[in-house]
Design a protein around this motif. Structure first.
Motif, PDB file in Angstrom:
ATOM      1  N   GLY A  17      13.161  25.848  25.365  1.00 48.25           N
ATOM      2  CA  GLY A  17      12.579  26.926  25.247  1.00 48.25           C
ATOM      3  C   GLY A  17      13.395  28.310  25.316  1.00 48.25           C
ATOM      4  O   GLY A  17      13.424  29.140  24.606  1.00 48.25           O
ATOM      5  N   ARG A  18      14.254  28.042  26.589  1.00 53.08           N
ATOM      6  CA  ARG A  18      15.154  29.191  26.831  1.00 53.08           C
ATOM      7  C   ARG A  18      16.257  29.324  25.506  1.00 53.08           C
ATOM      8  O   ARG A  18      16.428  30.512  25.151  1.00 53.08           O
ATOM      9  CB  ARG A  18      16.024  28.728  27.899  1.00 53.08           C
ATOM     10  N   VAL A  19      16.644  28.340  24.924  1.00 50.43           N
ATOM     11  CA  VAL A  19      17.658  28.419  23.728  1.00 50.43           C
ATOM     12  C   VAL A  19      16.913  28.911  22.613  1.00 50.43           C
ATOM     13  O   VAL A  19      17.488  29.932  21.882  1.00 50.43           O
ATOM     14  CB  VAL A  19      18.306  26.956  23.331  1.00 50.43           C
ATOM     15  N   ALA A  20      15.426  28.589  22.350  1.00 48.73           N
ATOM     16  CA  ALA A  20      14.824  29.227  21.112  1.00 48.73           C
ATOM     17  C   ALA A  20      14.635  30.463  21.128  1.00 48.73           C
ATOM     18  O   ALA A  20      14.680  31.212  20.319  1.00 48.73           O
ATOM     19  CB  ALA A  20      13.550  28.203  21.146  1.00 48.73           C
ATOM     20  N   SER A  21      14.289  31.002  22.495  1.00 47.26           N
ATOM     21  CA  SER A  21      14.079  32.473  22.840  1.00 47.26           C
ATOM     22  C   SER A  21      15.226  33.232  22.623  1.00 47.26           C
ATOM     23  O   SER A  21      15.153  34.444  21.962  1.00 47.26           O
ATOM     24  CB  SER A  21      13.601  32.681  24.278  1.00 47.26           C
ATOM     25  N   GLN A  22      16.434  32.777  23.150  1.00 42.66           N
ATOM     26  CA  GLN A  22      17.674  33.385  23.197  1.00 42.66           C
ATOM     27  C   GLN A  22      18.126  33.684  21.704  1.00 42.66           C
ATOM     28  O   GLN A  22      18.353  34.726  21.302  1.00 42.66           O
ATOM     29  CB  GLN A  22      18.895  32.682  23.757  1.00 42.66           C
ATOM     30  N   TYR A  24      16.122  33.360  18.940  1.00 41.04           N
ATOM     31  CA  TYR A  24      14.974  33.816  17.963  1.00 41.04           C
ATOM     32  C   TYR A  24      14.659  32.705  17.044  1.00 41.04           C
ATOM     33  O   TYR A  24      14.420  32.905  16.108  1.00 41.04           O
ATOM     34  CB  TYR A  24      15.361  35.073  17.379  1.00 41.04           C
ATOM     35  N   ILE A  25      14.685  31.465  17.623  1.00 42.92           N
ATOM     36  CA  ILE A  25      14.140  30.327  16.675  1.00 42.92           C
ATOM     37  C   ILE A  25      12.590  29.993  16.614  1.00 42.92           C
ATOM     38  O   ILE A  25      12.129  30.001  17.783  1.00 42.92           O
ATOM     39  CB  ILE A  25      14.838  29.056  17.146  1.00 42.92           C
ATOM     40  N   LYS A  26      12.006  29.997  15.510  1.00 40.84           N
ATOM     41  CA  LYS A  26      10.602  29.639  15.302  1.00 40.84           C
ATOM     42  C   LYS A  26      10.249  28.199  16.089  1.00 40.84           C
ATOM     43  O   LYS A  26      10.889  27.287  16.042  1.00 40.84           O
ATOM     44  CB  LYS A  26      10.090  29.834  14.023  1.00 40.84           C
ATOM     45  N   TYR A  27       9.066  28.141  16.416  1.00 39.58           N
ATOM     46  CA  TYR A  27       8.613  26.778  17.257  1.00 39.58           C
ATOM     47  C   TYR A  27       8.587  25.635  16.000  1.00 39.58           C
ATOM     48  O   TYR A  27       8.829  24.577  16.253  1.00 39.58           O
ATOM     49  CB  TYR A  27       7.299  27.025  17.846  1.00 39.58           C
ATOM     50  N   SER A  54      12.413  26.196   9.306  1.00 32.48           N
ATOM     51  CA  SER A  54      11.346  27.194   8.687  1.00 32.48           C
ATOM     52  C   SER A  54      11.519  28.553   8.552  1.00 32.48           C
ATOM     53  O   SER A  54      10.691  29.271   7.898  1.00 32.48           O
ATOM     54  CB  SER A  54      10.224  27.054   9.852  1.00 32.48           C
ATOM     55  N   GLU A  55      12.743  29.095   9.070  1.00 34.90           N
ATOM     56  CA  GLU A  55      13.026  30.363   8.852  1.00 34.90           C
ATOM     57  C   GLU A  55      13.361  30.712   7.149  1.00 34.90           C
ATOM     58  O   GLU A  55      13.291  31.724   6.711  1.00 34.90           O
ATOM     59  CB  GLU A  55      14.531  30.637   9.341  1.00 34.90           C
ATOM     60  N   PHE A  56      13.629  29.619   6.486  1.00 37.65           N
ATOM     61  CA  PHE A  56      13.629  29.746   5.184  1.00 37.65           C
ATOM     62  C   PHE A  56      12.391  29.344   4.363  1.00 37.65           C
ATOM     63  O   PHE A  56      12.334  29.216   2.830  1.00 37.65           O
ATOM     64  CB  PHE A  56      14.915  28.551   4.701  1.00 37.65           C
ATOM     65  N   CYS A  57      11.349  28.990   5.003  1.00 36.54           N
ATOM     66  CA  CYS A  57      10.207  28.595   4.261  1.00 36.54           C
ATOM     67  C   CYS A  57       9.577  29.490   3.206  1.00 36.54           C
ATOM     68  O   CYS A  57       8.716  29.231   2.263  1.00 36.54           O
ATOM     69  CB  CYS A  57       9.205  28.063   5.108  1.00 36.54           C
TER      70      CYS A  57
END
Length: 241
Positions: A17-22, A24-27, A54-57
């Motif tokens: 979760g910390r990496v995703a937040s840092q 800006y990665i979507k869940y 999902s950034e490219f969806c």
């Protein structure tokens, strides 16, 4: 990415979760990471995971792009999972085209490749951090190499001198074929380089470019202090102009 303690009502963040937040990665993308990320993956596997983010969806596969995508697919260095008719296949093909600096003609593909290039490095860097926390050294090395390839638009097997715009495509191809490393070029005479590449006038420029490439000399001294403590002194000396 987080743990919820029902008894206390507290919410605790995890490393993921910390990496995703840092970064800006979507869940949804984290879900893709959890599903496909493994301890041993090839470059083709890594590109496949990144292209399924999902950034490219919101991108689309347009009928008028299929012919050019087919041509780009033929120039890919590794097989693009999904093919030209699937979105993640299109993203994969454009990622490889971006690294290879292939000229794209379609205006919509140019727009898409710019969007992909802006996001792919961030996603790959996030993957690198994820596998670091997992303790997967082999994958960490491969993902770091992939991130650098995307940042510099340069495959790892190509000469790093491709970053110098003053060197022509012909010279760069000859450098790749001769497999001359930066260190070898530095040790050679300019005339010797020119003769080897059958272009004597460029020998001086190639040698100058090799000396502008940032290399470092490392000198370490290790001294025991106690049974469990070591003093390490590291000198880092720049060895380039």
């Amino acid at each position: 990415m987080a743990r919820f303690d029902e008894s206390t009502g507290y919410l605790h963040i995890t490393d993921l979760g910390r990496v995703a937040s840092q970064f800006y990665i979507k869940y949804d993308t984290v879900e893709v990471f959890n599903q496909f990320l493994r301890e041993a993956m090839t470059e083709a596997d890594i590109l496949s995971v990144v292209s399924q983010s999902s950034e490219f969806c919101q991108m689309k596969v347009r009928d008028e792009e299929l012919t050019e995508l087919d041509e780009l697919h033929k120039m890919c260095e590794v097989p693009a999972a999904g093919g030209v008719e699937n979105l993640h296949g299109k993203v994969n093909i454009l990622l490889q085209s971006y690294i290879s600096r292939v000229k794209v003609d379609s205006f919509s593909l140019v727009s898409d490749i710019n969007y992909i290039s802006d996001n792919s490095v961030r996603i790959t860097r996030a993957l690198f951090e994820v596998v670091l926390h997992k303790g997967w050294p082999l994958m960490a090395g491969r993902l770091l190499t992939m991130a650098k390839m995307l940042e510099h638009q340069l495959w790892h097997f190509e000469s790093p001198l491709r970053q110098f715009s003053r060197l022509t495509q012909e010279i760069l191809d000859k450098l790749d074929n001769s497999r001359l490393t930066i260190e070898k070029i530095r040790d050679m005479d300019a005339k010797e380089i020119g003769r080897m590449l059958r272009h004597e006038k460029m020998g001086k420029d190639i040698k100058a470019a090799a000396w502008q490439f940032p290399l470092l000399e490392l000198e370490a001294t290790v001294q025991p202090i106690t049974r469990t403590v070591l003093r390490v002194k590291l000198s880092i000396i720049p060895d380039f102009k």
